[in-house]
Design a protein around this motif. Structure first.
Motif, PDB file in Angstrom:
ATOM      1  N   HIS A   1      73.007  34.868  48.527  1.00  0.00           N
ATOM      2  CA  HIS A   1      73.855  35.947  49.044  1.00  0.00           C
ATOM      3  C   HIS A   1      73.614  37.289  48.353  1.00  0.00           C
ATOM      4  CE1 HIS A   1      75.924  33.084  51.558  1.00  0.00           C
ATOM      5  NE2 HIS A   1      76.039  32.289  50.518  1.00  0.00           N
TER       6      HIS A   1
ATOM      7  N   MET B   1      66.269  39.914  46.862  1.00  0.00           N
ATOM      8  CA  MET B   1      67.004  39.946  48.133  1.00  0.00           C
ATOM      9  C   MET B   1      66.384  39.016  49.174  1.00  0.00           C
ATOM     10  SD  MET B   1      68.314  43.890  48.584  1.00  0.00           S
ATOM     11  CE  MET B   1      66.774  44.742  48.199  1.00  0.00           C
TER      12      MET B   1
ATOM     13  N   THR C   1      71.874  40.163  48.816  1.00  0.00           N
ATOM     14  CA  THR C   1      71.107  40.729  49.932  1.00  0.00           C
ATOM     15  C   THR C   1      71.186  42.244  50.043  1.00  0.00           C
ATOM     16  OG1 THR C   1      72.998  40.371  51.397  1.00  0.00           O
ATOM     17  CG2 THR C   1      71.313  38.635  51.316  1.00  0.00           C
ATOM     18  N   LYS C   2      71.924  42.915  49.133  1.00  0.00           N
ATOM     19  CA  LYS C   2      72.022  44.364  49.267  1.00  0.00           C
ATOM     20  C   LYS C   2      72.186  45.023  47.908  1.00  0.00           C
ATOM     21  CE  LYS C   2      76.920  43.845  50.321  1.00  0.00           C
ATOM     22  NZ  LYS C   2      77.930  43.846  51.366  1.00  0.00           N
TER      23      LYS C   2
END
Length: 311
Positions: free
Chosen positions: A282, A210, A284-285
């Protein structure tokens, strides 16, 4: 709403997304989550004993049901490949992905058990050979992909392979919309699902992914023909310094021994190797596999809907 491609029809899945086999973490739980999301999960054999592979297969069936589609990855360079292959046959696994060696001798024994064969190929010559010998589909894996990969980019591979191949081609290492537009029938994705809630990757390794940007992956072993892509860290710096200083294969093996396990299971983000592809910015979660698939499907449908307006 399900899609309609050669791969969705071949494997009887809603979306042409196959989860890549990742050493130590592609287990029955993740494969079942992929199945519930309408895709095809794959149980890896890398890092698992034959008994563990069988246990993961049975765990998948317990969670997803015995009628759901899943695959097992057979690594031909592993010493236990014969035992793994026997388990694949005994458990009547719906399909097998085959890599790291010559897959052709394995087609007949698997086909006799009704198991579909999907080899991973690095070039046109092998793609043509596996098609001639009866592969049900094939995976082309670009150098952008995480873990063991090839020496050509995915776009170059697709441009070279697709004109000569009639069986379904699965693209690994790139986006879904781009791959489908080029003529692939589906995609194989690994890195994207490292952040799935159902993925057993160590939390510290998930954090490292992340935090990574697009320039934070690196390839070790490119000069020796054993390319592996993962996140830059102290281990990769040490390995690459040795590799490009002419270290022997034995020296390189001793440097890399155990690093994948150290990264995936123990979360050692400096001395282990966190295998991941180039598409990092991207990620990131952490989400459920179902949420990830829903995002991928929505994004792909939006991009494909806009395609006619590009020219």
């Amino acid at each position: 709403m399900s899609w309609n491609t050669k791969i969705t029809k071949l494997l009887n899945i809603d979306y042409p997304i196959i989860q890549g086999a990742m050493a130590y973490i592609s287990d029955g739980v993740l494969a079942a989550a992929m199945s519930h999301a309408g895709c095809a999960g794959v149980i890896g054999s890398g890092g698992f004993t034959p008994d563990e592979v069988q246990s993961h297969i049975r765990r998948f069936k317990d969670i997803a049901g015995s009628q759901k589609v899943y695959g097992v990855n057979l690594m031909l360079q592993d010493d236990n490949k014969d035992d793994i292959a026997q388990i694949i046959c005994d458990e009547k696994v719906p399909f097998v992905t085959i890599g790291a060696g010559n897959p052709i001798p394995w087609f007949e024994p698997f086909h006799q058990k009704g198991i579909k064969c999907i080899p991973v190929v690095p070039n046109v010559k092998l793609a043509q050979r596996v098609q001639t010998h009866g592969a049900d589909a094939l995976v082309v894996e670009g150098m952008e992909a995480g873990g063991h990969d090839g020496k050509l980019t995915l776009m170059a591979l697709l441009e070279n392979v697709l004109p000569d191949i009639e069986i379904p081609v699965i693209a690994a290492g790139g986006g879904i919309a781009a791959s489908l537009l080029m003529g692939a029938s589906g995609v194989q994705m690994g890195t994207r699902f490292l952040l799935a809630e159902e993925c057993s990757l160590h939390p510290k390794a998930k954090d490292a992914i992340m935090a990574a940007a697009d320039t934070d992956s690196v390839v070790t072993g490119f000069t020796t023909g054993d390319s592996v892509r993962g996140l830059k860290n102290r281990f990769s710096d040490r390995y690459l310094k040795a590799e490009y200083s002419g270290a022997s294969p034995d020296e390189l093996s001793s440097i890399s021994a155990g690093t994948t396990k150290r990264g995936a299971l123990f979360g050692d983000t400096e001395n282990g190797f966190i295998l991941a592809g180039m598409s990092l910015t991207h990620l990131t979660k952490i989400q459920s596999a179902k949420e990830i698939v829903e995002e991928l499907v929505s994004e792909t449908e939006r991009r494909l809907a806009a395609a006619p307006g590009l020219i």
